[in-house]
Design a protein around this motif. Structure first.
Motif, short mmCIF file in Angstrom:
data_model
loop_
_atom_site.label_atom_id
_atom_site.label_comp_id
_atom_site.label_asym_id
_atom_site.label_seq_id
_atom_site.Cartn_x
_atom_site.Cartn_y
_atom_site.Cartn_z
N ARG A 17 0.85 -1.19 0.00
CA ARG A 17 0.00 0.00 0.00
C ARG A 17 0.89 1.24 0.00
O ARG A 17 2.00 1.23 0.52
N TYR A 40 -4.78 5.38 -3.81
CA TYR A 40 -5.50 4.45 -4.67
C TYR A 40 -5.10 4.63 -6.12
O TYR A 40 -4.69 5.70 -6.55
N ASN A 41 -5.26 3.57 -6.88
CA ASN A 41 -5.09 3.57 -8.32
C ASN A 41 -6.26 2.77 -8.86
O ASN A 41 -6.15 1.57 -9.08
N GLN A 42 -7.40 3.41 -9.03
CA GLN A 42 -8.60 2.71 -9.47
C GLN A 42 -8.72 2.63 -10.99
O GLN A 42 -9.58 1.94 -11.49
N TRP A 50 -0.79 7.16 -8.34
CA TRP A 50 -1.66 6.94 -7.18
C TRP A 50 -2.21 8.29 -6.73
O TRP A 50 -1.58 9.32 -6.93
N CYS A 52 -4.85 10.44 -3.61
CA CYS A 52 -5.59 10.44 -2.35
C CYS A 52 -6.05 11.87 -2.07
O CYS A 52 -5.29 12.82 -2.29
#
Length: 117
Positions: A17, A40-42, A50, A52
């Motif tokens: 993470r 996050y890496n959606q 990444w 946030c």
């Protein structure tokens, strides 16, 4: 000041993470267990970028380092000097930082351990 912190070129293993630790309370005051994240890496094709959403003090000098935390609790800080930015006095902002290479140090995270500084 609210905004999105975007981290570029942060390659990770499957169980790792991404976090950020820094000189202000909102980023954990350099304490690994209080670091901001996870990031996050959606959108898969954006990897290794990444992001946030963070809330930081307005009109302030912010220092931070990218931190990787594995599923086993191993913590690694990126190499190099801390990233520095100055937050705007008001509004919403997007702040971008890029990974600075390898890892500076690795340690097992246990409650109360300081990450840096």
């Amino acid at each position: 000041m609210d905004g999105t912190l975007v981290l570029k070129n942060v390659h990770t293993d499957y169980d790792t993470r991404v976090y950020v630790t820094g000189n202000v309370y909102e980023l954990g005051a350099w304490q690994a267990e209080r670091a901001a994240g996870p990031f996050y890496n959606q959108i898969v094709y954006w990897y290794p970028t990444w992001y946030c959403d963070v809330s930081l003090p307005a009109d302030s000098r912010i220092e931070f380092k990218i931190m990787l935390r594995s599923g086993s609790g191993m913590v690694r800080l990126e190499q190099g000097e801390a990233h520095c930015l100055h937050t705007p006095a008001e509004g919403v902002s997007e702040m971008i930082a890029e990974w600075q290479g390898g890892c500076q140090e690795s340690f097992q995270l246990s409650e109360g351990d300081a990450a840096y500084g």
